[in-house]
Design a protein around this motif. Structure first.
Motif, short mmCIF file in Angstrom:
data_model
loop_
_atom_site.label_atom_id
_atom_site.label_comp_id
_atom_site.label_asym_id
_atom_site.label_seq_id
_atom_site.Cartn_x
_atom_site.Cartn_y
_atom_site.Cartn_z
N UNK A 142 25.38 56.89 19.23
CA UNK A 142 24.90 55.69 19.93
C UNK A 142 25.57 54.43 19.40
N UNK A 143 25.68 54.32 18.09
CA UNK A 143 26.28 53.13 17.49
C UNK A 143 27.73 52.97 17.92
N UNK A 144 28.48 54.08 17.93
CA UNK A 144 29.89 54.02 18.33
C UNK A 144 30.01 53.59 19.79
N UNK A 145 29.20 54.18 20.65
CA UNK A 145 29.29 53.88 22.08
C UNK A 145 28.86 52.46 22.39
N UNK A 146 27.81 51.99 21.71
CA UNK A 146 27.36 50.62 21.95
C UNK A 146 28.41 49.62 21.51
N UNK A 147 29.15 49.91 20.46
CA UNK A 147 30.21 49.02 20.02
C UNK A 147 31.31 48.89 21.08
N UNK A 148 31.39 49.91 21.93
CA UNK A 148 32.40 49.88 22.98
C UNK A 148 31.83 49.38 24.31
N UNK A 149 30.62 48.85 24.27
CA UNK A 149 30.06 48.19 25.43
C UNK A 149 29.10 49.00 26.26
N UNK A 150 28.87 50.26 25.92
CA UNK A 150 27.99 51.10 26.73
C UNK A 150 26.52 50.74 26.53
N UNK A 151 25.75 50.96 27.56
CA UNK A 151 24.29 50.95 27.45
C UNK A 151 23.88 52.39 27.13
N UNK A 152 23.22 52.59 26.00
CA UNK A 152 22.91 53.94 25.53
C UNK A 152 21.40 54.13 25.44
N UNK A 153 20.93 55.25 25.95
CA UNK A 153 19.51 55.58 25.90
C UNK A 153 19.36 56.97 25.28
N UNK A 154 18.42 57.10 24.33
CA UNK A 154 18.08 58.39 23.76
C UNK A 154 16.83 58.93 24.46
N UNK A 155 16.78 60.25 24.62
CA UNK A 155 15.61 60.85 25.27
C UNK A 155 14.38 60.79 24.39
N UNK A 156 14.58 60.71 23.08
CA UNK A 156 13.48 60.49 22.14
C UNK A 156 14.07 59.96 20.85
N UNK A 157 13.24 59.29 20.06
CA UNK A 157 13.78 58.65 18.87
C UNK A 157 12.65 58.28 17.92
N UNK A 158 12.86 58.56 16.64
CA UNK A 158 11.94 58.09 15.61
C UNK A 158 10.52 58.56 15.76
N UNK A 159 10.31 59.80 16.17
CA UNK A 159 8.97 60.33 16.31
C UNK A 159 8.26 59.91 17.58
N UNK A 160 8.97 59.33 18.52
CA UNK A 160 8.39 58.95 19.80
C UNK A 160 9.18 59.59 20.93
N UNK A 161 8.55 60.52 21.69
CA UNK A 161 7.18 61.00 21.52
C UNK A 161 7.04 61.88 20.29
N UNK A 162 5.80 62.25 19.98
CA UNK A 162 5.49 62.99 18.76
C UNK A 162 5.99 64.43 18.80
#
Length: 304
Positions: A142-162
């Motif tokens: 995600x960090x690499x892609x965002x640096x290149x201008x992309x909008x990035x979405x993860x299907x889940x992250x950081x325990x959300x959802x549980x």
């Protein structure tokens, strides 16, 4: 991803040590990798002083000349090739799935048949869980892609959802985002001696709520690009147990692919149950290379 067996112990909380960044260590690698070691100096999930995992900080298997860009943050917007593009990253499994067995065992419709909502995933023999690996690589990607201008979405992250989300929901997230490309990150749980990575492409499916006919061709291009760049950057070889050495496999039994309406592939980054592959997968420097290789394949696809 494929391993679900009686001897799989749920991942236990681990305490991580942070190793110092030494001048001697930096001298061992090309200048392009220095940025990776800066990340390692503050530690990364899955690294327990590195020595405990049986890995060295020189990341065995990483290509000696990976095409790595340490940062694009200072580049003007018109130099960011993914501006306006949407990428959905699906970190395989969830570290808390083992605490929600009833929920993840619930069957969902994947078009061709019904399958469990999700699974616990596999782990290395030392206990490094696939879900830890997939989340770490997903964050790096995600960090690499965002640096290149992309909008990035993860299907889940950081325990959300549980727990989960279920495989059908993972596909829906990419569809709802109208992703230009989507990828599900995994690591395999095949027998020891089975080594290497493979990219999984969607088969042509038109059954129940699944219809992949429109995405089969673009997904194949996405998968071939990722296979090529991942191999080049990481030095990891295509799987020696599936794909006939091509690094590509087509499947129709994965809900995350069957239910996708956007170009999507899975990648099995290596085999966690093989000691040589596990030495790579548990190494933060190598995981950075894995994320870089995947990102370059995505960029190649999105730029046409």
């Amino acid at each position: 991803m494929s391993y679900v067996g009686p001897d799989f112990d749920p991942p236990q909380p681990r305490r991580f040590r942070r190793g110092p960044l030494t001048v001697a260590l930096a001298a061992l690698v090309p200048g392009a990798l220095i940025g990776w070691f800066v990340y390692e100096a503050v530690g990364g999930p899955g690294d327990s002083g590195r020595a405990a995992a049986g890995t060295s900080a020189t990341a065995p298997g990483v290509s000696s000349s990976p095409s790595v860009t340490a940062s694009n943050d200072d580049k003007p917007p018109n130099s960011r090739p993914l501006t306006g593009k949407v990428v959905v990253i699906d970190p395989g499994h969830n570290v808390t799935n083992f605490q929600h067995t009833a929920e993840i065992n619930r069957k969902v419709d994947i078009g061709t048949n019904w399958k469990e909502c999700d699974t616990t995933g596999t782990s290395t023999n030392s206990g490094y869980a696939e879900a830890q690996f997939t989340m770490d690589v997903s964050h790096r990607l995600r960090k690499i892609l965002e640096r290149q201008g992309a909008t990035v979405k993860l299907t889940h992250d950081g325990g959300s959802p549980a727990w989960g989300p279920c495989v059908d929901e993972r596909a829906k997230i990419g569809n709802a985002a109208h992703a230009d490309a989507a990828i599900s990150i995994h690591a395999d749980g095949a027998p020891a001696g089975d080594r290497g990575f493979h990219v999984i492409l969607p088969a042509s499916v038109h059954a129940g709520g699944a219809d992949t006919r429109a995405i089969v061709a673009p997904s194949a291009v996405l998968g071939r690009n990722i296979e090529s760049d991942y191999r080049r950057v990481t030095g990891e070889q295509p799987s020696n147990y599936v794909g006939d050495g091509t690094g590509l496999v087509t499947r129709k039994d994965l809900g995350g692919l069957n239910l996708s309406t956007v170009p999507k592939v899975f990648i099995e980054c290596g085999n966690m149950r093989d000691s040589k592959d596990a030495a790579l997968l548990t190494n933060g420097v190598w995981r950075q290379a894995a994320a870089q290789g995947i990102s370059e394949g995505i960029v190649s696809f999105l730029r046409g």
